[in-house]
Design a protein around this motif. Structure first.
Motif, mmCIF file in Angstrom:
data_model
loop_
_atom_site.group_PDB
_atom_site.id
_atom_site.type_symbol
_atom_site.label_atom_id
_atom_site.label_comp_id
_atom_site.label_asym_id
_atom_site.label_seq_id
_atom_site.Cartn_x
_atom_site.Cartn_y
_atom_site.Cartn_z
ATOM 1 N N PHE A 7 0.640 -1.103 -0.067
ATOM 2 C CA PHE A 7 0.008 0.065 0.073
ATOM 3 C C PHE A 7 0.724 1.214 0.094
ATOM 4 O O PHE A 7 2.172 1.239 0.518
ATOM 5 N N GLU A 8 0.452 2.280 -0.578
ATOM 6 C CA GLU A 8 1.018 3.559 -0.573
ATOM 7 C C GLU A 8 2.419 3.670 -0.945
ATOM 8 O O GLU A 8 3.320 4.076 -0.280
ATOM 9 N N TYR A 9 2.801 2.968 -2.014
ATOM 10 C CA TYR A 9 4.346 2.844 -2.406
ATOM 11 C C TYR A 9 4.544 3.142 -3.833
ATOM 12 O O TYR A 9 5.787 2.920 -4.304
ATOM 13 N N ILE A 10 3.567 3.390 -4.699
ATOM 14 C CA ILE A 10 3.827 3.897 -6.034
ATOM 15 C C ILE A 10 3.129 5.092 -6.344
ATOM 16 O O ILE A 10 1.901 5.149 -6.081
ATOM 17 N N ASP B 226 -3.423 -4.474 -7.027
ATOM 18 C CA ASP B 226 -4.192 -4.771 -5.499
ATOM 19 C C ASP B 226 -3.061 -4.532 -4.626
ATOM 20 O O ASP B 226 -1.749 -4.625 -4.896
ATOM 21 N N THR B 227 -3.243 -4.219 -3.203
ATOM 22 C CA THR B 227 -2.189 -3.916 -2.390
ATOM 23 C C THR B 227 -2.330 -4.798 -1.050
ATOM 24 O O THR B 227 -3.282 -5.477 -0.851
ATOM 25 N N PHE B 228 -1.090 -5.263 -0.465
ATOM 26 C CA PHE B 228 -0.909 -6.074 0.436
ATOM 27 C C PHE B 228 -0.397 -5.082 1.725
ATOM 28 O O PHE B 228 0.233 -4.150 1.361
ATOM 29 N N ASP B 229 -0.316 -5.672 2.881
ATOM 30 C CA ASP B 229 0.473 -4.799 3.951
ATOM 31 C C ASP B 229 1.539 -5.584 4.916
ATOM 32 O O ASP B 229 1.981 -5.087 5.795
#
Lengths: 306, 347
Positions: free
Chosen positions: B36-39, B58-61
């Protein structure tokens, strides 16, 4: 036309005659595919051997249930004692869900009563207002609650500004915050069934009781409560059951410091532990508790009918 | 009542359709599984436009959440994922990685030498560097002015910081920092050391306000926590958002990590995945990620494209002589003990 009506009715019953099982088919397919099959799968998984870092090996074992109920120490070779860790986690969850249910009942019953005693037009507006928060995702509502009650949030700042308190209340990351979050999340599930029950209540019964010199509490206890009891019980179940498995509120409002049932199970699938059979076993145990509660309720209902 | 409910359903239905209509149709597709919140969205848009490819993400944490999702049947639906160093090893052992040839990756030469022959992917056959940084903790300097170059701040905090600490909700990083505090090796099977680790975190828990990874930056900015275990770039972001926080490089050591773009097995759009990897190895694009995420790129020639604040960020420039260590993936018989400690901690 008058003669046609019975004809029409009989031809209808001809269509449905003997087709009952076939017409039930969609329901059975739905229940089988989306309820029975997943639960059965979970049941099977709970008896399998765990694979390292998630997944299962198809060797049947009771290890998952052993881990749940028996304590063999940090290194797994102490003599087996009763494991209180997971029972404690379950107990905490039941207590939190119970407190949330009581809060919902205390606020929800008067609310439902208030709505049901308005005239028909305003009633629908009140009901509509109750459902409005449900247009917003549960996650957003829980985060908003967190913003509201945090030490630097508007609630504390207002109370400190107005001089009611000198220090922030310290609500965030407490059990009470979790209960508050659950209460807020599921309040309508309490209000709506009670409303439905109160709406059917015949208020002349209260008047009759009052004419017979019953005071307010006696009326509530002996006349109103027996009539609206099914609504209250339905509301309590609808609040208690989802609260029991909740993990958003404990994570966001409780600071994730202690596992609840929901977060314990989540950790088995998403966390480092990666122990799917144990997660499945914990889910099965949770399911059994919920089933037991519902069965007891169902039996008490049928007894009441007799 | 009925009308209002119908209206509600109607509005929801329209909203649903509208959001679906938002995805334009393009020649190719690329399916990304990312933190998440990385690109930055701009960078994804740029790639979409240049190559006429629809990117979905999709995102993971956490690394473990990534593994769990791939294992639960998502392998084959994503082209690329972004695992951390030790997770690359695990994904390879699980047979979840594809390999590429040097010819397929013309920009391979852009990788900084120190990140080319890494232990988790010798010679870069399945992955390329995404960003690297460190994990330690940050302290709100309005609350505490004393020295912070020690892990005592988290595990044995001074009076004014007690009860105001957020730790990451992942056993890997939190227990590794605890191991550094004790000076014991990672993945130890020594019972005295494991007992000491268990006792340390069990005792330190009374000083901790919360466990949370995705909230790590937020609690520092809002002031809910005065100390927070955090990733270096997230701390820089917290600082940029106005929190008076300083990122610590404790003398006991801190955690170093590298996230990598990995080519997944059975990628449905392998060609586009390779295009995207090459795209990310262009210095300008790698710099765009660094400017957004506040870590370091591991790609040559990014300097001219970096904003001065990011290039000189104290979070990305550790003092000389402090040791950073990678998190190790433990063997099963040891990992179960670390899992037991973690469960014990949160029971």
């Amino acid at each position: 036309m008058a003669a046609g009506a019975p004809d029409g009715a009989s031809s209808k019953s001809d269509i449905y005659a003997g087709n009952g099982p076939r017409l039930m088919l969609p329901v059975w397919v739905f229940i089988g595919l989306f309820l029975l099959l997943p639960v059965a799968l979970m049941g099977v998984y709970s008896f399998l051997t765990k694979e390292f870092r998630g997944g299962v090996i198809w060797d049947f074992t009771l290890t998952a249930y052993d881990q749940f109920f028996l304590d063999r120490g940090l290194f797994g070779d102490d003599p087996a004692k009763i494991e209180w860790t997971y029972i404690g986690i379950f107990w905490r969850s039941i207590w939190q869900a119970g407190m949330a249910t009581i809060m919902c009942l205390l606020i929800g019953f008067p609310t439902a009563w208030f709505i049901a005693t308005r005239d028909a037009k305003t009633r629908s507006i009140w009901l509509f207002l109750i459902t409005i928060p449900y247009w917003v995702n549960l996650l957003i509502r829980t985060v908003s609650m967190k913003f509201l009650i945090r030490d630097t949030g508007p609630l504390n700042e207002f109370l400190m500004w107005s001089g009611v308190i000198n220090e922030p209340l310290g609500l965030i990351n407490t059990n009470f915050a979790v209960q508050l979050g659950l209460f807020y999340s599921y309040l309508p599930f309490m209000v709506l069934p009670i409303y439905a029950a109160v709406e059917r209540y015949d208020f002349s019964l209260s008047e009759a009781a009052a004419d017979l010199y019953a005071n307010v509490w006696t009326i509530l206890r002996l006349v109103i409560l027996p009539v609206v009891k099914p609504g209250i019980i339905a509301g309590c179940i609808l609040v208690f059951v989802p609260s029991l498995g909740a993990f958003l509120a404990p994570d966001l409002l409780g600071g994730a410091k202690t596992f609840m049932i929901g977060s314990l199970i989540e950790e088995q699938f998403k966390g480092n532990a990666g122990n799917w059979p144990f997660g499945a076993a914990a889910s099965m145990i949770l399911l059994s508790i919920v089933m037991a509660v519902l069965l007891i309720y169902a039996r008490s209902q049928t007894k009441g009918d007799k | 009542m009925k009308h209002l409910l119908t209206a509600t359903a109607f509005v929801l239905a329209i909203a649903g359709t509208a959001s679906m209509a938002g995805t334009a149709h393009a020649e190719g597709k690329l399916s990304l599984y990312h933190w998440f919140e990385y690109i930055p969205q701009d960078l994804l848009d740029k790639f979409s436009k240049e190559y006429d490819v629809d990117v979905t993400m999709d995102t993971f944490d956490s690394n473990e959440a990534l593994l769990a999702s791939l294992k639960a049947g998502k392998l084959g639906s994503y082209d690329l994922a972004v695992p951390g160093d030790y997770m690359v090893d695990i994904l390879r052992q699980e047979g979840m990685l594809d390999t590429f040839t040097a010819a397929e990756m013309p920009n391979l030469g852009n990788i900084e030498d120190q990140w080319l022959n890494v232990p988790f992917d010798q010679g870069r056959k399945s992955t390329i560097p995404y960003q690297w940084g460190s994990t330690s903790f940050s302290v709100n300097r309005d609350v505490y002015q004393g020295p912070i170059d020690t892990t005592d701040i988290v595990f044995n905090p001074p009076e004014e910081l007690k009860g105001k600490i957020n730790v990451l909700d992942t056993s890997g990083e939190t227990l590794t920092l605890a191991s550094l505090h004790l000076g014991i090796p990672q993945c130890t099977s020594d019972r005295t050391q494991l007992k000491a680790l268990n006792d340390l975190v069990m005792n330190a828990k009374q000083y901790w306000a919360s466990f949370g990874s995705d909230i790590a930056k937020d609690v520092l900015v809002s002031g809910d926590a005065a100390v927070g275990m955090i990733w270096s770039g997230f701390s820089a972001k917290a600082r940029a958002e106005g929190a008076n926080v300083e990122y610590a490089f404790p003398k006991q050591g801190y955690i170093v990590w590298m996230d990598n773009v990995a080519l997944l097995k059975d990628a449905p759009n392998r060609d586009n995945a390779l295009k995207f990897m090459n795209f990310l190895l262009e210095p300008e694009n790698a710099a765009a990620v660094t400017n957004y995420a506040n870590y370091s790129a591991g790609v040559k020639g990014v300097m001219p494209f970096l904003t001065p604040e990011v290039a000189n960020s104290p979070e990305s420039n550790p003092p000389k002589g402090q040791k950073g260590v990678f998190v190790q993936a433990c063997p099963e018989e040891v990992q179960v003990m670390y899992d037991a400690i973690w469960t014990n901690l949160k029971k």
